[in-house]
Design a protein around this motif. Sequence first.
Motif, PDB file in Angstrom:
ATOM      1  N   SER A  59       1.089  -1.142  -0.446  1.00 55.45           N
ATOM      2  CA  SER A  59       0.138   0.255   0.020  1.00 55.45           C
ATOM      3  C   SER A  59       0.756   1.252  -0.022  1.00 55.45           C
ATOM      4  O   SER A  59       2.147   0.949   0.214  1.00 55.45           O
ATOM      5  CB  SER A  59      -0.834  -0.230   1.627  1.00 55.45           C
ATOM      6  OG  SER A  59       0.056   0.589   2.245  1.00 55.45           O
TER       7      SER A  59
ATOM      8  N   GLU B 205       0.875   3.406   2.075  1.00 62.16           N
ATOM      9  CA  GLU B 205       2.057   3.813   3.759  1.00 62.16           C
ATOM     10  C   GLU B 205       2.688   4.092   4.080  1.00 62.16           C
ATOM     11  O   GLU B 205       3.272   5.006   4.595  1.00 62.16           O
ATOM     12  CB  GLU B 205       1.143   2.507   4.473  1.00 62.16           C
ATOM     13  CG  GLU B 205      -0.630   2.689   4.667  1.00 62.16           C
ATOM     14  CD  GLU B 205      -1.452   1.258   5.533  1.00 62.16           C
ATOM     15  OE1 GLU B 205      -0.975   1.095   6.545  1.00 62.16           O
ATOM     16  OE2 GLU B 205      -2.126   1.308   5.530  1.00 62.16           O
TER      17      GLU B 205
ATOM     18  N   GLU C 249       4.300   6.988   5.315  1.00 61.68           N
ATOM     19  CA  GLU C 249       5.863   7.256   6.603  1.00 61.68           C
ATOM     20  C   GLU C 249       7.223   7.701   6.704  1.00 61.68           C
ATOM     21  O   GLU C 249       7.876   8.287   7.327  1.00 61.68           O
ATOM     22  CB  GLU C 249       5.730   5.406   7.540  1.00 61.68           C
ATOM     23  CG  GLU C 249       3.567   5.636   8.351  1.00 61.68           C
ATOM     24  CD  GLU C 249       4.084   3.967   7.756  1.00 61.68           C
ATOM     25  OE1 GLU C 249       5.004   3.490   8.090  1.00 61.68           O
ATOM     26  OE2 GLU C 249       2.756   4.370   8.523  1.00 61.68           O
TER      27      GLU C 249
ATOM     28  N   LEU D 291      -4.489   5.211  -0.541  1.00 58.29           N
ATOM     29  CA  LEU D 291      -5.057   4.550   0.614  1.00 58.29           C
ATOM     30  C   LEU D 291      -5.962   4.568   0.501  1.00 58.29           C
ATOM     31  O   LEU D 291      -7.542   5.034   0.596  1.00 58.29           O
ATOM     32  CB  LEU D 291      -4.124   6.018   1.685  1.00 58.29           C
ATOM     33  CG  LEU D 291      -2.791   6.249   1.571  1.00 58.29           C
ATOM     34  CD1 LEU D 291      -2.436   7.471   2.384  1.00 58.29           C
ATOM     35  CD2 LEU D 291      -2.126   4.958   2.623  1.00 58.29           C
ATOM     36  N   THR D 292      -6.242   3.985   2.297  1.00 56.56           N
ATOM     37  CA  THR D 292      -7.265   3.809   2.232  1.00 56.56           C
ATOM     38  C   THR D 292      -8.498   5.105   3.874  1.00 56.56           C
ATOM     39  O   THR D 292      -7.261   5.896   4.394  1.00 56.56           O
ATOM     40  CB  THR D 292      -7.520   2.428   3.539  1.00 56.56           C
ATOM     41  OG1 THR D 292      -6.805   2.968   4.755  1.00 56.56           O
ATOM     42  CG2 THR D 292      -7.351   1.681   3.168  1.00 56.56           C
TER      43      THR D 292
ATOM     44  N   ARG E  15     -10.016   5.307   6.309  1.00 58.45           N
ATOM     45  CA  ARG E  15      -9.553   5.229   7.791  1.00 58.45           C
ATOM     46  C   ARG E  15      -8.096   5.840   7.633  1.00 58.45           C
ATOM     47  O   ARG E  15      -7.726   5.938   8.883  1.00 58.45           O
ATOM     48  CB  ARG E  15      -9.649   3.982   8.091  1.00 58.45           C
ATOM     49  CG  ARG E  15      -9.388   3.099   9.698  1.00 58.45           C
ATOM     50  CD  ARG E  15      -9.948   2.309   9.875  1.00 58.45           C
ATOM     51  NE  ARG E  15     -11.336   1.727   9.672  1.00 58.45           N
ATOM     52  CZ  ARG E  15     -12.314   1.328   9.950  1.00 58.45           C
ATOM     53  NH1 ARG E  15     -12.067   2.861  11.926  1.00 58.45           N
ATOM     54  NH2 ARG E  15     -13.182   1.855   9.882  1.00 58.45           N
ATOM     55  N   TYR E  16      -6.950   5.223   7.018  1.00 58.40           N
ATOM     56  CA  TYR E  16      -5.290   5.510   7.478  1.00 58.40           C
ATOM     57  C   TYR E  16      -4.963   6.971   7.141  1.00 58.40           C
ATOM     58  O   TYR E  16      -4.612   7.551   7.574  1.00 58.40           O
ATOM     59  CB  TYR E  16      -5.149   5.291   6.179  1.00 58.40           C
ATOM     60  CG  TYR E  16      -3.018   4.986   6.084  1.00 58.40           C
ATOM     61  CD1 TYR E  16      -2.282   4.017   7.500  1.00 58.40           C
ATOM     62  CD2 TYR E  16      -2.335   5.987   5.969  1.00 58.40           C
ATOM     63  CE1 TYR E  16      -1.155   4.443   7.500  1.00 58.40           C
ATOM     64  CE2 TYR E  16      -1.312   6.160   5.861  1.00 58.40           C
ATOM     65  CZ  TYR E  16      -0.097   5.573   7.087  1.00 58.40           C
ATOM     66  OH  TYR E  16       0.371   6.378   7.412  1.00 58.40           O
TER      67      TYR E  16
ATOM     68  N   ASP F 137      -7.714   8.841  10.183  1.00 61.70           N
ATOM     69  CA  ASP F 137      -6.751   8.487  11.943  1.00 61.70           C
ATOM     70  C   ASP F 137      -4.963   8.417  11.747  1.00 61.70           C
ATOM     71  O   ASP F 137      -4.865   8.790  12.887  1.00 61.70           O
ATOM     72  CB  ASP F 137      -7.018   6.837  11.807  1.00 61.70           C
ATOM     73  CG  ASP F 137      -8.484   6.558  11.692  1.00 61.70           C
ATOM     74  OD1 ASP F 137      -9.437   7.304  11.768  1.00 61.70           O
ATOM     75  OD2 ASP F 137      -9.004   5.740  12.298  1.00 61.70           O
ATOM     76  N   VAL F 138      -4.973   8.706  10.432  1.00 60.80           N
ATOM     77  CA  VAL F 138      -3.133   8.967  10.942  1.00 60.80           C
ATOM     78  C   VAL F 138      -2.623  10.363   9.837  1.00 60.80           C
ATOM     79  O   VAL F 138      -2.272  11.057  10.306  1.00 60.80           O
ATOM     80  CB  VAL F 138      -2.394   7.774  10.394  1.00 60.80           C
ATOM     81  CG1 VAL F 138      -0.847   8.304   9.950  1.00 60.80           C
ATOM     82  CG2 VAL F 138      -2.960   6.134  10.838  1.00 60.80           C
TER      83      VAL F 138
END
Length: 300
Positions: free
Chosen positions: A188, A190, A194, A223-224, A226-227, A230-231
């Motif tokens: 993904s 992510e 990061e 990305l989802t 939720r990510y 939330d992130v």
Amino acid sequence: MAPKDIMTNSHAKSILNAMNSLRKSNTLCDVTLRVEQKDFPAHRIVLAACSDYFCAMFTSELSEKDKPYVDIQGLTASTMEILLDFVYTETVHVTVENVQELLPAACLLQLKGVKQACCEFLESQLDPSNCLGIRDFAETHNCVDLMQAAEVFSQKHFPDVVQHEEFILLNQEEVEKLIKCDEIQVDSEEPVFEAVINWVKHSKKEREASLPELLQYVRMPLLTPRYITDVIDTEPFIRCSLQCRDLVDEAKKFHLRPELRSQMQGPRTRARLGKHQRSAYQNGWERVWFNVFCHLAGSE
């Protein structure tokens, strides 16, 4: 009976062995290479036959052409000894300890066999902790195959590579080159996001201004939701930058307005070519939209 040419396999090796014995006994040597005040007797014809560098030196009008002693700059005596052993034996001993001196020296003296041996050795040593450094080392010395091998390795092992110091110490242009690449293999986006955040945090004052430029190469629409909420939404660096917030809003819009997706196609909505990314992108929309509705329901 017709005459027949017969080729033996031992002649060349036998000649090399004989010439090496002559060198070591300083017999018939007609030039002495001087490196770090250490003398290395040798034969001009052997050096010229193995190296374009020495061939030019001994066959042109350079001042070294007829000198009995030739000073060689830019390498150590221990490296010169290894190179001369190769010239006379066709064998080179490459190690972790000597390869960083051996490869530049081989390039300087134009000993293609040593250069190739060093490149093959370094390729066998590729690791997430050193592949970026090896790539730069290869580029410096014009080792194209090694440079490409190191680059492919860094793409294939991207999530591990970005955990090491070599990545953190890259400059902005080098980070940009890596994260914008279609070929990095990630499950993904992510680890890409990061990696950028961790790179910036390593030297906040100097790098914070680079975040918006780098973030545009992170494919946040993939990305989802939720990510994203939330992130990414909670990351202080993101909250403090209007340009970064615009990129986050674009990702949200991509998820919440499916009818607009055809108009939003571009580099940030294109899946990476890594082994898992494309299938995750194509097959995961049911799970993605389930996450969207769960998040929206939970926020009401």
